[in-house]
Design a protein around this motif. Structure first.
Motif, PDB file in Angstrom:
ATOM      1  N   ARG A 126       0.752  -1.328   0.096  1.00 32.48           N
ATOM      2  CA  ARG A 126      -0.090   0.185   0.363  1.00 32.48           C
ATOM      3  C   ARG A 126       0.439   1.399   0.015  1.00 32.48           C
ATOM      4  NH1 ARG A 126      -4.972  -1.802  -1.423  1.00 32.48           N
ATOM      5  NH2 ARG A 126      -5.649  -3.370  -0.547  1.00 32.48           N
ATOM      6  N   ALA A 127       2.187   0.966  -0.245  1.00 29.53           N
ATOM      7  CA  ALA A 127       2.662   2.156  -0.087  1.00 29.53           C
ATOM      8  C   ALA A 127       2.880   3.433  -1.023  1.00 29.53           C
ATOM      9  CB  ALA A 127       4.286   1.753   0.029  1.00 29.53           C
ATOM     10  N   ALA A 128       3.385   4.047  -1.272  1.00 29.45           N
ATOM     11  CA  ALA A 128       2.741   5.340  -2.220  1.00 29.45           C
ATOM     12  C   ALA A 128       4.492   5.352  -3.318  1.00 29.45           C
ATOM     13  CB  ALA A 128       3.728   6.741  -1.756  1.00 29.45           C
ATOM     14  N   ASP A 129       5.064   4.228  -2.548  1.00 30.00           N
ATOM     15  CA  ASP A 129       6.631   4.355  -3.491  1.00 30.00           C
ATOM     16  C   ASP A 129       6.946   2.603  -3.185  1.00 30.00           C
ATOM     17  OD1 ASP A 129       9.499   3.954  -5.006  1.00 30.00           O
ATOM     18  OD2 ASP A 129       9.095   6.031  -5.900  1.00 30.00           O
ATOM     19  N   ARG A 130       7.210   2.104  -3.457  1.00 28.65           N
ATOM     20  CA  ARG A 130       8.096   0.814  -3.087  1.00 28.65           C
ATOM     21  C   ARG A 130       9.182   0.979  -2.788  1.00 28.65           C
ATOM     22  NH1 ARG A 130       4.128  -4.259  -2.906  1.00 28.65           N
ATOM     23  NH2 ARG A 130       6.628  -5.635  -3.683  1.00 28.65           N
ATOM     24  N   ASP A 131       9.732   1.505  -3.791  1.00 25.36           N
ATOM     25  CA  ASP A 131      11.526   1.370  -4.440  1.00 25.36           C
ATOM     26  C   ASP A 131      12.142   2.067  -3.025  1.00 25.36           C
ATOM     27  OD1 ASP A 131      13.901   0.478  -5.325  1.00 25.36           O
ATOM     28  OD2 ASP A 131      13.928   2.718  -6.696  1.00 25.36           O
ATOM     29  N   ALA A 132      11.415   4.038  -2.863  1.00 34.10           N
ATOM     30  CA  ALA A 132      11.557   4.732  -2.081  1.00 34.10           C
ATOM     31  C   ALA A 132      11.556   4.053  -0.565  1.00 34.10           C
ATOM     32  CB  ALA A 132      11.019   5.899  -2.240  1.00 34.10           C
ATOM     33  N   LEU A 133      10.416   3.305   0.034  1.00 34.22           N
ATOM     34  CA  LEU A 133      10.267   2.057   0.720  1.00 34.22           C
ATOM     35  C   LEU A 133      11.975   1.347   1.318  1.00 34.22           C
ATOM     36  CD1 LEU A 133       7.350   1.123   3.093  1.00 34.22           C
ATOM     37  CD2 LEU A 133       9.203  -0.118   2.236  1.00 34.22           C
ATOM     38  N   ARG A 134      11.731   0.683   0.870  1.00 38.74           N
ATOM     39  CA  ARG A 134      12.840   0.122   0.635  1.00 38.74           C
ATOM     40  C   ARG A 134      14.171   0.612   1.273  1.00 38.74           C
ATOM     41  NH1 ARG A 134      12.886  -5.687  -0.897  1.00 38.74           N
ATOM     42  NH2 ARG A 134      11.153  -6.400  -1.803  1.00 38.74           N
ATOM     43  N   ARG A 135      14.780   1.568  -0.140  1.00 37.26           N
ATOM     44  CA  ARG A 135      15.679   2.522   0.461  1.00 37.26           C
ATOM     45  C   ARG A 135      15.757   2.792   1.926  1.00 37.26           C
ATOM     46  NH1 ARG A 135      15.693   6.628  -2.981  1.00 37.26           N
ATOM     47  NH2 ARG A 135      13.811   5.871  -4.137  1.00 37.26           N
ATOM     48  N   ARG A 136      14.701   3.332   2.728  1.00 40.99           N
ATOM     49  CA  ARG A 136      14.703   4.131   3.434  1.00 40.99           C
ATOM     50  C   ARG A 136      15.238   3.380   5.405  1.00 40.99           C
ATOM     51  NH1 ARG A 136       9.780   8.643   3.393  1.00 40.99           N
ATOM     52  NH2 ARG A 136      11.196   8.643   5.959  1.00 40.99           N
ATOM     53  N   LEU A 137      14.182   2.159   4.305  1.00 39.29           N
ATOM     54  CA  LEU A 137      14.060   0.954   5.688  1.00 39.29           C
ATOM     55  C   LEU A 137      15.018   0.394   6.037  1.00 39.29           C
ATOM     56  CD1 LEU A 137      10.484  -0.668   5.702  1.00 39.29           C
ATOM     57  CD2 LEU A 137      11.320   1.966   7.023  1.00 39.29           C
ATOM     58  N   ALA A 138      16.525   0.758   4.984  1.00 35.11           N
ATOM     59  CA  ALA A 138      18.015  -0.701   4.149  1.00 35.11           C
ATOM     60  C   ALA A 138      18.590  -0.610   5.437  1.00 35.11           C
ATOM     61  CB  ALA A 138      18.630   0.468   3.258  1.00 35.11           C
ATOM     62  N   GLY A 139      18.760   0.862   6.554  1.00 30.40           N
ATOM     63  CA  GLY A 139      19.428   0.625   7.761  1.00 30.40           C
ATOM     64  C   GLY A 139      18.883   0.490   8.814  1.00 30.40           C
ATOM     65  N   LEU A 140      17.692  -0.103   8.445  1.00 31.92           N
ATOM     66  CA  LEU A 140      16.940  -0.420   9.592  1.00 31.92           C
ATOM     67  C   LEU A 140      18.093  -1.937  10.736  1.00 31.92           C
ATOM     68  CD1 LEU A 140      13.292   0.536   9.969  1.00 31.92           C
ATOM     69  CD2 LEU A 140      15.000   1.951  10.642  1.00 31.92           C
ATOM     70  N   PRO A 141      17.979  -1.938  12.252  1.00 33.90           N
ATOM     71  CA  PRO A 141      18.858  -3.499  12.631  1.00 33.90           C
ATOM     72  C   PRO A 141      17.729  -4.488  12.566  1.00 33.90           C
ATOM     73  CG  PRO A 141      19.220  -1.000  13.821  1.00 33.90           C
ATOM     74  CD  PRO A 141      18.251  -0.874  12.732  1.00 33.90           C
ATOM     75  N   GLY A 142      18.021  -5.457  11.590  1.00 30.88           N
ATOM     76  CA  GLY A 142      16.707  -6.488  12.551  1.00 30.88           C
ATOM     77  C   GLY A 142      16.325  -7.012  11.063  1.00 30.88           C
ATOM     78  N   LEU A 143      15.915  -6.013  10.142  1.00 32.58           N
ATOM     79  CA  LEU A 143      14.993  -6.259   8.743  1.00 32.58           C
ATOM     80  C   LEU A 143      15.644  -7.155   8.062  1.00 32.58           C
ATOM     81  CD1 LEU A 143      12.029  -5.925   7.457  1.00 32.58           C
ATOM     82  CD2 LEU A 143      13.684  -3.769   6.737  1.00 32.58           C
ATOM     83  N   ASP A 144      14.780  -8.212   8.251  1.00 31.20           N
ATOM     84  CA  ASP A 144      15.022  -9.540   7.109  1.00 31.20           C
ATOM     85  C   ASP A 144      14.508 -10.693   5.660  1.00 31.20           C
ATOM     86  OD1 ASP A 144      14.123 -11.226   8.584  1.00 31.20           O
ATOM     87  OD2 ASP A 144      15.748 -12.516   9.538  1.00 31.20           O
ATOM     88  N   THR A 145      13.263  -9.355   6.456  1.00 30.56           N
ATOM     89  CA  THR A 145      11.998  -9.965   5.598  1.00 30.56           C
ATOM     90  C   THR A 145      10.819  -8.668   5.648  1.00 30.56           C
ATOM     91  OG1 THR A 145      12.543 -12.049   6.124  1.00 30.56           O
ATOM     92  CG2 THR A 145      10.440 -11.593   4.996  1.00 30.56           C
ATOM     93  N   TYR A 146      10.446  -9.466   3.453  1.00 29.50           N
ATOM     94  CA  TYR A 146       8.948  -8.512   2.836  1.00 29.50           C
ATOM     95  C   TYR A 146       8.532  -9.266   2.833  1.00 29.50           C
ATOM     96  CZ  TYR A 146      12.068  -3.720   2.978  1.00 29.50           C
ATOM     97  OH  TYR A 146      12.009  -2.553   3.457  1.00 29.50           O
ATOM     98  N   LEU A 147       7.254  -8.932   3.517  1.00 28.72           N
ATOM     99  CA  LEU A 147       6.098 -10.302   3.508  1.00 28.72           C
ATOM    100  C   LEU A 147       5.031  -9.335   2.093  1.00 28.72           C
ATOM    101  CD1 LEU A 147       4.400 -12.265   3.096  1.00 28.72           C
ATOM    102  CD2 LEU A 147       2.782 -10.793   5.325  1.00 28.72           C
TER     103      LEU A 147
END
Length: 237
Positions: A126-147
């Motif tokens: 439901r994100a406005a921009d999937r690619d931008a979301l991924r890039r903005r979350l890239a540094g968050l510790p522990g994120l290992d999966t997108y459902l």
């Protein structure tokens, strides 16, 4: 030898968890209230599941329907209570009013999780921009999966997006594992497996009699068999 293909099953309680493990699930997504598409379970339910099975359970952090965080303080309390009860894996994901990732809330929760592994759930669809979301979350510790289903309308509509994102594995923002779920059917598996996708998430497919009935071990086993026979061999090659 463990299969390289991950099968995650939604569980509402310990009975579901036992059936899912019996059928061959590798991991659980532990939630409550599927009328709201999955909210945080109680600490008691988590403890009962933990005592009943030995496969990992990712605990949902979500207190209201939709993808807005709502009461961030309450979410932090749930995360704290679940950590104190022994939870080590989580599921979360929030968007702001512009359908961008709600970084203040996400960062606050991730700090509370203190390095635990977690899945960003279908809010990405439901994100406005999937690619931008991924890039903005890239540094968050522990994120290992997108459902993700690749689309808010499910896998049928999202297949092109899923295949395109699978091809970007390794690019900035595309390191987390892509786990497919949301209207997923067995006939989707050949194309997804051929693209190298190796993680799958089922909810209703594990409950032939609907959400008012428990997880059916035979239904889960049907998926386990299909994944091992088809997707597993595709990924191996």
């Amino acid at each position: 030898m463990a299969t390289p293909v991950l099968l995650e099953v939604i569980a509402l309680d310990a009975r579901d968890a036992v059936a899912a493990q019996t059928g061959g699930a590798d991991r659980l997504e532990l939630v409550a209230d599927m009328r709201a598409d999955g909210l945080s379970p109680t600490v008691r339910t988590f403890a009962e599941v933990r005592a009943a099975v030995d496969i990992p359970a990712r605990v949902m952090l979500r207190l209201a329907d939709g993808f807005a965080a709502g009461d961030a303080d309450a979410l932090v309390r749930v995360a704290c209570d679940m950590r104190a009860a022994g939870a080590e894996e989580f599921v979360l994901g929030f968007l702001d009013a512009r359908d961008d990732p709600d970084l203040p809330v996400l960062e606050r929760l991730v700090a509370e999780l203190d390095g635990c592994r977690w899945t960003f759930h279908r809010a990405i669809d439901r994100a406005a921009d999937r690619d931008a979301l991924r890039r903005r979350l890239a540094g968050l510790p522990g994120l290992d999966t997108y459902l993700t289903a690749g689309s808010g309308d499910g896998v049928d509509a999202g297949l092109p997006t899923l295949l395109a994102e699978a091809a970007r594995r390794g690019e900035p923002g595309y390191a987390p594992r892509l786990m497919v779920g949301g209207g997923l059917r067995l006939d989707h598996l050949p194309r997804l497996g051929a693209a190298g996708l190796d993680a799958f998430h089922i909810g209703g497919a594990a409950r032939p009699d609907g959400w008012d009935a428990p997880v059916d071990a035979d239904a889960v086993r049907k998926w386990r068999t299909a994944l091992d026979a088809g997707v597993g061999s595709a990924v191996a090659h």
